[in-house]
Scaffold this motif. Structure first.
Motif, short mmCIF file in Angstrom:
data_model
loop_
_atom_site.label_atom_id
_atom_site.label_comp_id
_atom_site.label_asym_id
_atom_site.label_seq_id
_atom_site.Cartn_x
_atom_site.Cartn_y
_atom_site.Cartn_z
N VAL A 243 -8.07 0.55 8.04
CA VAL A 243 -6.81 1.09 8.53
C VAL A 243 -6.63 2.55 8.11
N VAL A 244 -7.10 2.92 6.90
CA VAL A 244 -6.78 4.24 6.34
C VAL A 244 -8.00 5.12 6.10
N ALA A 245 -9.20 4.64 6.39
CA ALA A 245 -10.41 5.40 6.06
C ALA A 245 -10.43 6.77 6.72
N ARG A 246 -10.03 6.86 7.98
CA ARG A 246 -10.04 8.17 8.66
C ARG A 246 -9.03 9.12 8.04
N ASP A 247 -7.85 8.60 7.67
CA ASP A 247 -6.85 9.44 7.02
C ASP A 247 -7.37 9.99 5.70
N VAL A 248 -8.09 9.17 4.97
CA VAL A 248 -8.67 9.62 3.70
C VAL A 248 -9.75 10.67 3.95
N ALA A 249 -10.61 10.41 4.93
CA ALA A 249 -11.69 11.36 5.22
C ALA A 249 -11.15 12.71 5.66
N GLU A 250 -9.99 12.71 6.33
CA GLU A 250 -9.43 13.96 6.86
C GLU A 250 -8.33 14.55 5.98
N GLY A 251 -8.13 13.94 4.81
CA GLY A 251 -7.23 14.52 3.81
C GLY A 251 -5.76 14.22 3.96
N ARG A 252 -5.39 13.39 4.93
CA ARG A 252 -3.97 13.05 5.09
C ARG A 252 -3.49 12.08 4.02
N LEU A 253 -4.43 11.26 3.54
CA LEU A 253 -4.16 10.36 2.42
C LEU A 253 -5.24 10.54 1.37
N ILE A 254 -4.88 10.25 0.13
CA ILE A 254 -5.82 10.34 -0.99
C ILE A 254 -6.09 8.93 -1.50
N ARG A 255 -7.37 8.60 -1.64
CA ARG A 255 -7.69 7.30 -2.22
C ARG A 255 -7.47 7.35 -3.72
N LEU A 256 -6.80 6.35 -4.26
CA LEU A 256 -6.50 6.24 -5.68
C LEU A 256 -7.34 5.13 -6.31
N LEU A 257 -7.54 5.22 -7.61
CA LEU A 257 -8.17 4.15 -8.39
C LEU A 257 -9.54 3.76 -7.84
N ALA A 258 -10.30 4.75 -7.39
CA ALA A 258 -11.61 4.47 -6.79
C ALA A 258 -12.58 3.84 -7.78
N ASN A 259 -12.35 4.01 -9.09
CA ASN A 259 -13.22 3.41 -10.11
C ASN A 259 -12.90 1.94 -10.36
N PHE A 260 -11.86 1.44 -9.70
CA PHE A 260 -11.48 0.04 -9.85
C PHE A 260 -11.54 -0.60 -8.46
N PRO A 261 -12.64 -1.27 -8.12
CA PRO A 261 -12.78 -1.84 -6.78
C PRO A 261 -11.59 -2.73 -6.42
N GLY A 262 -11.15 -2.60 -5.17
CA GLY A 262 -10.04 -3.41 -4.70
C GLY A 262 -10.49 -4.76 -4.21
N GLN A 263 -9.54 -5.57 -3.80
CA GLN A 263 -9.82 -6.91 -3.30
C GLN A 263 -10.67 -6.84 -2.04
N LEU A 264 -11.65 -7.73 -1.93
CA LEU A 264 -12.45 -7.84 -0.72
C LEU A 264 -11.85 -8.93 0.17
N LEU A 265 -11.60 -8.58 1.42
CA LEU A 265 -11.00 -9.50 2.37
C LEU A 265 -12.05 -9.90 3.41
N ASP A 266 -12.22 -11.19 3.60
CA ASP A 266 -13.09 -11.67 4.66
C ASP A 266 -12.39 -11.53 6.00
N ILE A 267 -13.14 -11.10 7.00
CA ILE A 267 -12.65 -11.07 8.38
C ILE A 267 -13.45 -12.14 9.13
N GLN A 268 -12.73 -13.14 9.62
CA GLN A 268 -13.41 -14.31 10.17
C GLN A 268 -12.94 -14.62 11.59
N ALA A 269 -13.87 -15.16 12.35
CA ALA A 269 -13.56 -15.66 13.69
C ALA A 269 -13.52 -17.18 13.60
N LEU A 270 -12.42 -17.76 14.03
CA LEU A 270 -12.23 -19.21 13.94
C LEU A 270 -12.18 -19.83 15.33
N HIS A 271 -12.73 -21.04 15.42
CA HIS A 271 -12.63 -21.79 16.67
C HIS A 271 -12.50 -23.26 16.34
N LEU A 272 -12.10 -24.04 17.32
CA LEU A 272 -11.95 -25.47 17.14
C LEU A 272 -13.31 -26.14 17.00
#
Length: 304
Positions: A243-272
């Motif tokens: 969501v924010v990677a482009r903003d960080v790359a272009e300087g609109r946002l600053i990434r904080l706490l880069a030395n402390f990895p954040g939570q990893l979220l799985d992105i999953q496709a579900l079906h019946l």
């Protein structure tokens, strides 16, 4: 009346929300749709839809009938698809649901890119941050982000993303950047209520996942809204990297706490669960994994 036409019209009305919209979807008039549904109700001897001048809703009989009607339509679509399977042509329609921000950001991959390779397929993509019942609402695939509740659905991971802490230069000019996750206690945090724990954030500290409180006055159920508030200098946001990677790359946002990895979220496709997956569904799942994974997981450490 052909019973199948009545079933098709009934399901289209439920999915589209009105007789007019169902007619547009089916390519017939709303009066003919209404006639088909009324004839089906007469044939079944029950009322399937409550009708008022402003809304439609399913009766209890309609709710039960809808599940069976969807199975009938799915079986017919599968018969049609199988007639073309030997020549490698995929036909029919895929109904897909995905979170709003995710769907808007990756709309080309979710729809256009797949349809370009399979011109005889249709995709009905519904974007919603609410939980969707695949069986009751007739969806083939649901894309979900984060931990899943216990479910009988079959999940296929199509990628992972890290949660980043970010803030705007304007905010950081007024509030010193935190040098440790615990320091977020002293900041104004922007919370996304789509998170399983919107009032807390998880970071890896000395090799262990640690949850820290996120104080703040704004909680909103939209990753894009959280991003917008962060860009406006309203506080520190915890947001999926994509969501924010482009903003960080272009300087609109600053990434904080880069030395402390954040939570990893799985992105999953579900079906019946199904004894046999339709070829179009298998092809779509393969497409998501092949096209989305490299984009979503860009920047993650190997083996994450």
């Amino acid at each position: 009346m052909d019973r199948f036409e009545g079933i098709r019209a009934f399901v289209a009305v439920v999915d589209a929300g009105s007789f007019t919209a169902a007619g547009e979807r089916l390519g017939i008039s709303n009066k003919l749709v209404s006639k088909y549904v009324a004839a089906l109700e007469n044939l079944q001897g029950v009322t399937l839809l409550n009708r008022t001048t402003r809304s439609l809703s399913l009766t209890l009989a309609g709710e039960r009938y809808l599940l069976a009607a969807r199975r009938v339509l799915a079986a017919v679509e599968e018969l049609d698809a199988q007639s073309h399977a030997d020549d490698g042509v995929l036909t029919g329609r895929l109904r897909v649901t995905a979170p709003v921000t995710f769907g808007e950001m990756f709309i080309d991959i979710l729809t256009r890119d797949f349809l370009a390779a399979h011109p005889t397929l249709d995709i009905d993509l519904q974007l919603s941050d609410r939980y969707v019942d695949l069986a009751a609402q007739g969806f083939d695939v649901a894309i979900r982000i984060g931990a899943l509740a216990d479910s009988s659905l079959i999940a296929r991971r199509i990628g992972r993303t890290e949660v980043w802490a970010v803030a705007s230069p304007a905010y950081l000019a007024q509030h010193p950047a935190p040098n440790h996750p615990d320091a977020l206690r002293e900041h104004i945090c922007l919370r996304d209520s789509n998170s399983s724990q919107p009032n807390r954030g998880t970071f890896v500290i000395q090799g262990k996942a640690v949850s820290v409180p996120l104080p703040g006055r704004i909680t909103v159920n939209s990753a894009q809204a959280v991003r917008s508030l962060a860009l406006a200098g309203e506080g520190v946001a915890l947001s999926p990297r994509f969501v924010v990677a482009r903003d960080v790359a272009e300087g609109r946002l600053i990434r904080l706490l880069a030395n402390f990895p954040g939570q990893l979220l799985d992105i999953q496709a579900l079906h019946l669960p199904q004894p046999f997956l339709p070829p179009r569904l298998t092809a779509y799942l393969d497409h998501l994994r092949a096209r989305l994974r490299p984009v979503i997981e860009e920047g993650l450490p190997p083996g994450s």
